[in-house]
Design a protein around this motif. Structure first.
Motif, PDB file in Angstrom:
ATOM      1  N   ALA A  28       7.402   2.916   2.092  1.00 53.40           N
ATOM      2  CA  ALA A  28       6.051   3.033   1.528  1.00 53.40           C
ATOM      3  C   ALA A  28       5.422   1.682   1.231  1.00 53.40           C
ATOM      4  O   ALA A  28       4.351   1.632   0.627  1.00 53.40           O
ATOM      5  N   LEU A 149      11.240   7.235  -1.721  1.00 54.51           N
ATOM      6  CA  LEU A 149       9.828   6.949  -1.485  1.00 54.51           C
ATOM      7  C   LEU A 149       9.125   6.580  -2.792  1.00 54.51           C
ATOM      8  O   LEU A 149       8.280   5.674  -2.810  1.00 54.51           O
ATOM      9  N   THR A 153       7.392   3.006  -3.445  1.00 52.57           N
ATOM     10  CA  THR A 153       5.998   2.882  -3.875  1.00 52.57           C
ATOM     11  C   THR A 153       5.890   2.059  -5.151  1.00 52.57           C
ATOM     12  O   THR A 153       5.056   1.158  -5.268  1.00 52.57           O
ATOM     13  N   ARG A 231       1.043  11.229   1.889  1.00 52.77           N
ATOM     14  CA  ARG A 231       1.738  10.090   1.303  1.00 52.77           C
ATOM     15  C   ARG A 231       1.140   8.764   1.744  1.00 52.77           C
ATOM     16  O   ARG A 231       1.090   7.803   0.965  1.00 52.77           O
TER      17      ARG A 231
END
Length: 407
Positions: A28, A149, A153, A231
């Motif tokens: 991410a 993820l 992030t 996402r």
């Protein structure tokens, strides 16, 4: 289950999940920093969508070779080499990326590395477990992607604020390469679970003839269109929604921090979704979840005009629904693959991540057409829900072919 077997199963699951979380630390990094790159590099929404999507194009290049190869080669060796490729590509991004074209090349290479870790890592779990532990192990492994993820992030946002985007990519690359350590600590595959190498391991036709599994494969593709499209644009959407109300943060949390919290909801959602599928029927549960998630996705962009607290509640509900079907879909495909499991999972990934490649780009194009407005975001996110709503049709197709041979 004897205590020793239970302890061994938990050890396998824990090590595989840790490796999975580390391996996607770079996943991410770009999507979380889209607003920053748009300012620094002057990227349009379409160009940002290309960079987000090209990661999955790299993934697609590797899947047809690396995933079916696990039917003949040691999956752990494939995993280790691929994790190093992904980590090194992310480190190179920190030093070499200077704009659109260099970013495209390096993110594609990072995606190629993920092709040999994501579904290959699932083999590290399922080859070492059996019975209900195999299904639960697969569920936990796939659900840990949400942790990875969310971590990716949060890491990107915090490190970029601390030392710039280069630092974010540098640390993410080191962590991704470090996933080889827990993979090396996994115990060997039990002798009774080992299979002889198959002839023509790269031939996907036997998997395509498995109509039961193919229905789950197609439904998974519809799911990934919504999931990865959402996402890829989640942080940018929150930045827009907060700015629409004249705010940079809500309740003291920045957009990347809110996004990380929402992504973490995917862990319990995915596990509980699989348990619900085991109890109440896989197709029935998946149909209800996919339709509810699609309906909510279709309205989220337009809901950006709502008070931030209410909008965040809707985003949280969608974060739960969009992941509640993930493990159950993949577990359904695995269960239907009584032979040529590697080939079946290759088809699963190929279809899923082809959709994942186009979804961020499609949303970006619609956003450019509609503008950075509630209407533009409404159209972009509605496109995600529209495709996701087709998933239940694929599940009906799977049900009609329940008696088909597995391979």
């Amino acid at each position: 289950m004897p205590a020793g077997d239970r302890s061994r199963a938990l050890q396998i699951i824990a090590l595989a999940c840790l490796a999975h979380v580390l391996s996607v630390a770079h996943h991410a990094t770009f999507p979380a920093l889209i607003p920053l790159f748009q300012t620094e590099w002057g990227l349009s929404n379409s160009e940002s969508g290309w960079i987000s999507g090209i990661f999955f194009a790299g993934y697609l290049l590797g899947v047809p070779v690396l995933v079916p190869a696990t039917d003949s080669l040691d999956p752990r060796r494939i995993y280790i080499v691929s994790a190093l490729v992904g980590g090194l590509a992310t480190l190179a991004f920190a030093w070499l990326a200077q704009g659109l074209w260099s970013a495209l090349a390096l993110r594609a290479l990072a995606g190629l590395g993920m092709a040999g870790t994501f579904m290959v890592g699932l083999r590290l779990v399922t080859d070492r477990l059996s019975g209900r532990w195999e299904s639960r192990g697969a569920s936990w492994y796939l659900a840990s992607f949400s942790i990875g993820l969310a971590f990716s992030t949060l890491l990107a946002g915090e490190l970029a604020a601390l030392g710039g985007w280069k630092l974010a990519f540098l640390i993410a690359g080191l962590l991704s390469a470090g996933s080889v350590l827990p993979a090396l600590l996994l115990p060997p595959v039990p002798q009774v679970r080992r299979t002889a190498p198959v002839s023509r391991p790269l031939d996907l036709r036997p998997a395509l003839r498995n109509r039961t599994a193919l229905g789950y494969n197609i439904a998974y593709a519809c799911h990934t269109w919504e999931l990865f499209g959402w996402r890829s644009w989640l942080v940018a959407f929150l930045v827009f929604a907060f700015a629409w109300h004249g705010q940079d943060s809500v309740a003291g949390f920045e957009p990347t921090q809110w996004a990380s919290l929402f992504l973490m909801l995917g862990l319990p959602a995915s596990i509980l979704g699989n348990e619900a599928a085991l109890r109440w029927g896989r197709r029935r549960t998946l149909t209800l979840v996919m339709l509810a998630s699609a309906a909510l996705a279709a309205g989220l962009g337009f809901a950006s005009v709502l008070p931030p607290a209410l909008l965040l509640l809707l985003v949280a509900c969608h974060a739960i629904l969009v992941m509640a079907d993930s493990s159950a879909l993949t577990a359904g495909a695995v269960a239907a693959a009584t032979s040529r499991r590697g080939a079946t999972m290759a088809v699963h990934s190929l279809l899923g991540f082809t959709f994942a490649f186009f979804a961020p780009l499609a949303a970006g194009l619609l956003l450019d057409l509609g503008g950075d407005t509630p209407l533009g975001w409404g159209l972009a996110l509605a496109s995600l829900g529209l495709v996701a709503a087709c998933g239940p049709l694929a599940l009906r197709y799977s049900a009609r072919h329940q008696a088909s041979p597995a391979a």
